[in-house]
Design an enzyme around this catalytic site. Sequence first.
Site, PDB file in Angstrom:
ATOM      1  N   VAL A 190       0.832  -1.203   0.000  1.00  8.43           N
ATOM      2  CA  VAL A 190       0.000   0.000   0.000  1.00  8.43           C
ATOM      3  C   VAL A 190       0.870   1.258   0.000  1.00  8.43           C
ATOM      4  O   VAL A 190       0.951   1.968  -0.997  1.00  8.43           O
ATOM      5  CB  VAL A 190      -0.992   0.012   1.185  1.00  8.43           C
ATOM      6  CG1 VAL A 190      -1.790   1.299   1.223  1.00  8.43           C
ATOM      7  CG2 VAL A 190      -1.941  -1.186   1.090  1.00  8.43           C
ATOM      8  N   CYS A 191       1.530   1.530   1.084  1.00  7.66           N
ATOM      9  CA  CYS A 191       2.283   2.790   1.214  1.00  7.66           C
ATOM     10  C   CYS A 191       3.332   2.953   0.118  1.00  7.66           C
ATOM     11  O   CYS A 191       3.371   3.981  -0.565  1.00  7.66           O
ATOM     12  CB  CYS A 191       2.956   2.863   2.584  1.00  7.66           C
ATOM     13  SG  CYS A 191       1.815   2.733   3.976  1.00  7.66           S
TER      14      CYS A 191
END
Length: 146
Positions: free
Chosen positions: A43-44
């Site tokens: 995600v990040c």
Amino acid sequence: MYPNAPLIKRQGEVDAWDNSEFREAVRVTGKKQVIVGGITTDVCTAFLSLSLRAEGYSVYANVEASGTTTELIRDVSNSRMQAAGVQLVTLFSIVCDLMRDWRRTPGALQVIPWLDQYYPVYGVLARGHAAAVTNGTLTPGTEGLI
């Protein structure tokens, strides 16, 4: 390491690029190459990396600066980023790429103490090499490395 770098407090955006203050902070640097790390790889790191690539940036994702819950998620996330043109790199490769030459500044004198703190295994290796130079057990031809 960069005490004057701005701290951008996002208000909930999952992809940092969706935050206008973050985007502007990146753009005002004038840089087109960005090193990325995040809390989670899938995600990040992946979301920001893909957004930066879509904007034309060269992106280097530090694979040691984020993690995830399974090897499958790590591998799928890294493959997704690579397919988009993101370069997967390590801390040591980033340091050496930015430094370029042990003899320059920053070079061995500045980088090895930093590596001692953040990548201790290399500090041990460098001190072992220095000891070999000092006690005369250095492999011929490697004298100029430190």
